[in-house]
Each structure stands twice: as C-alpha cells, then as structure tokens.
Scaffold this motif. Sequence first.
Motif, PDB file in Angstrom:
ATOM      1  N   PHE A  37       0.832  -1.190   0.000  1.00 10.57           N
ATOM      2  CA  PHE A  37       0.000   0.000   0.000  1.00 10.57           C
ATOM      3  C   PHE A  37       0.872   1.247   0.000  1.00 10.57           C
ATOM      4  N   SER A  38       0.248   2.399  -0.112  1.00  8.42           N
ATOM      5  CA  SER A  38       1.021   3.641  -0.179  1.00  8.42           C
ATOM      6  C   SER A  38       1.635   4.008   1.168  1.00  8.42           C
ATOM      7  N   ASP A  39       0.972   3.610   2.257  1.00  9.60           N
ATOM      8  CA  ASP A  39       1.492   3.955   3.578  1.00  9.60           C
ATOM      9  C   ASP A  39       0.876   3.045   4.639  1.00  9.60           C
ATOM     10  N   PHE A  40       1.252   3.269   5.877  1.00  9.05           N
ATOM     11  CA  PHE A  40       0.775   2.449   6.984  1.00  9.05           C
ATOM     12  C   PHE A  40      -0.731   2.555   7.173  1.00  9.05           C
ATOM     13  N   ALA A  45      -5.923   0.033   7.192  1.00  2.00           N
ATOM     14  CA  ALA A  45      -7.332   0.080   6.778  1.00  2.00           C
ATOM     15  C   ALA A  45      -7.716  -1.218   6.070  1.00  2.00           C
ATOM     16  N   PHE A  46      -6.822  -1.738   5.229  1.00  3.13           N
ATOM     17  CA  PHE A  46      -7.064  -3.015   4.559  1.00  3.13           C
ATOM     18  C   PHE A  46      -7.220  -4.136   5.591  1.00  3.13           C
ATOM     19  N   MET A  47      -6.361  -4.152   6.592  1.00  7.16           N
ATOM     20  CA  MET A  47      -6.448  -5.175   7.629  1.00  7.16           C
ATOM     21  C   MET A  47      -7.769  -5.062   8.397  1.00  7.16           C
ATOM     22  N   THR A  48      -8.192  -3.857   8.667  1.00 12.50           N
ATOM     23  CA  THR A  48      -9.447  -3.645   9.393  1.00 12.50           C
ATOM     24  C   THR A  48     -10.637  -4.144   8.582  1.00 12.50           C
ATOM     25  N   TYR A  67       4.928  -1.560   8.100  1.00 13.54           N
ATOM     26  CA  TYR A  67       4.658  -0.267   7.495  1.00 13.54           C
ATOM     27  C   TYR A  67       3.583  -0.353   6.420  1.00 13.54           C
ATOM     28  N   ASN A  68       3.955  -0.432   5.138  1.00 17.07           N
ATOM     29  CA  ASN A  68       2.963  -0.392   4.064  1.00 17.07           C
ATOM     30  C   ASN A  68       2.709  -1.766   3.435  1.00 17.07           C
ATOM     31  N   ARG A  69       3.186  -2.833   4.081  1.00 18.19           N
ATOM     32  CA  ARG A  69       3.005  -4.186   3.538  1.00 18.19           C
ATOM     33  C   ARG A  69       2.221  -5.047   4.527  1.00 18.19           C
ATOM     34  N   VAL A  70       1.333  -5.855   3.964  1.00 23.46           N
ATOM     35  CA  VAL A  70       0.587  -6.835   4.758  1.00 23.46           C
ATOM     36  C   VAL A  70       0.800  -8.188   4.097  1.00 23.46           C
ATOM     37  N   LEU A  89     -12.010 -16.058   1.236  1.00 24.09           N
ATOM     38  CA  LEU A  89     -11.399 -14.915   1.917  1.00 24.09           C
ATOM     39  C   LEU A  89     -10.336 -14.263   1.051  1.00 24.09           C
ATOM     40  N   ALA A  90      -9.589 -15.050   0.297  1.00 22.52           N
ATOM     41  CA  ALA A  90      -8.583 -14.478  -0.616  1.00 22.52           C
ATOM     42  C   ALA A  90      -9.255 -13.597  -1.674  1.00 22.52           C
ATOM     43  N   ARG A  91     -10.342 -14.084  -2.249  1.00 18.31           N
ATOM     44  CA  ARG A  91     -11.074 -13.275  -3.243  1.00 18.31           C
ATOM     45  C   ARG A  91     -11.583 -11.976  -2.624  1.00 18.31           C
ATOM     46  N   LYS A  92     -12.112 -12.067  -1.409  1.00 22.78           N
ATOM     47  CA  LYS A  92     -12.607 -10.873  -0.740  1.00 22.78           C
ATOM     48  C   LYS A  92     -11.471  -9.892  -0.486  1.00 22.78           C
ATOM     49  N   MET A  93     -10.334 -10.374  -0.018  1.00 24.18           N
ATOM     50  CA  MET A  93      -9.190  -9.494   0.240  1.00 24.18           C
ATOM     51  C   MET A  93      -8.734  -8.802  -1.041  1.00 24.18           C
ATOM     52  N   ASP A  94      -8.691  -9.559  -2.138  1.00 24.25           N
ATOM     53  CA  ASP A  94      -8.319  -8.933  -3.416  1.00 24.25           C
ATOM     54  C   ASP A  94      -9.289  -7.807  -3.767  1.00 24.25           C
ATOM     55  N   GLY A  95     -10.561  -8.014  -3.473  1.00 21.57           N
ATOM     56  CA  GLY A  95     -11.569  -6.991  -3.776  1.00 21.57           C
ATOM     57  C   GLY A  95     -11.528  -5.775  -2.876  1.00 21.57           C
ATOM     58  N   LEU A  96     -10.881  -5.892  -1.729  1.00 30.07           N
ATOM     59  CA  LEU A  96     -10.793  -4.777  -0.795  1.00 30.07           C
ATOM     60  C   LEU A  96      -9.644  -3.827  -1.109  1.00 30.07           C
ATOM     61  N   VAL A  97      -8.786  -4.203  -2.012  1.00 30.67           N
ATOM     62  CA  VAL A  97      -7.613  -3.368  -2.340  1.00 30.67           C
ATOM     63  C   VAL A  97      -8.031  -2.232  -3.233  1.00 30.67           C
TER      64      VAL A  97
END
Length: 97
Positions: A37-40, A45-48, A67-70, A89-97
């Motif tokens: 991601f661009s920043d922390f 926010a992605f993790m949340t 920092y900016n990696r999950v 869950l992987a598909r959902k995570m991809d869609g949240l980016v």
Amino acid sequence: MTEKLSEETRGPLLKPLFATGWEMDGARDALRKTFQFSDFVDAFAFMTKSAIWAEKWNHHPEWSNTYNRVTVVLTTHDVGGISALDAKLARKMDGLV
C-alpha cells in the motif's frame, strides 16, 4: 462442515487467485500473498476491512504488517490445508484493495 480442497476442485478455485498474485506457501498447504500500500494507514485500513469479513465468516488469517506491507497466509487448520473458505477470503481481500 468445511473440508480440505480436493485436487479436482483446486484448479478452478485457485487458478484465478494465482493470477492475482497469491502463491502456494512452500512449507505447507496454504496460500500466501503480500499486499503493498502507499502507507501504513492504507495497510491498516485493509487489515481492518479484512478483519470484519474474517470475523463474519469465522475464518481468520495469519498475517503480519510492516509499514505499508501486509503479508497474509490462509489455511484452514481444522482440515489441515486449503479449504473453500481460504479461497473465499482471498477473493474478498483482493476486492478490498
């Protein structure tokens, strides 16, 4: 009841995930991907957002944030490997980016 994906069902469920950057974990039957991601704040926010879905589906990832990696690892411990819940869950995570 969730069950481990058979060899026949892995192809159709996992091939689209491999196309988006998911990989097999070399040490066990699990999926792994590092999101950048661009920043922390964006990473957190992605993790949340992901955590809300993980809790809703009662399927929780192994993950770490620097920092900016999950980095996410998905496996279903109850079945000893990858299940349809991991693909979902992987598909959902991809869609949240």
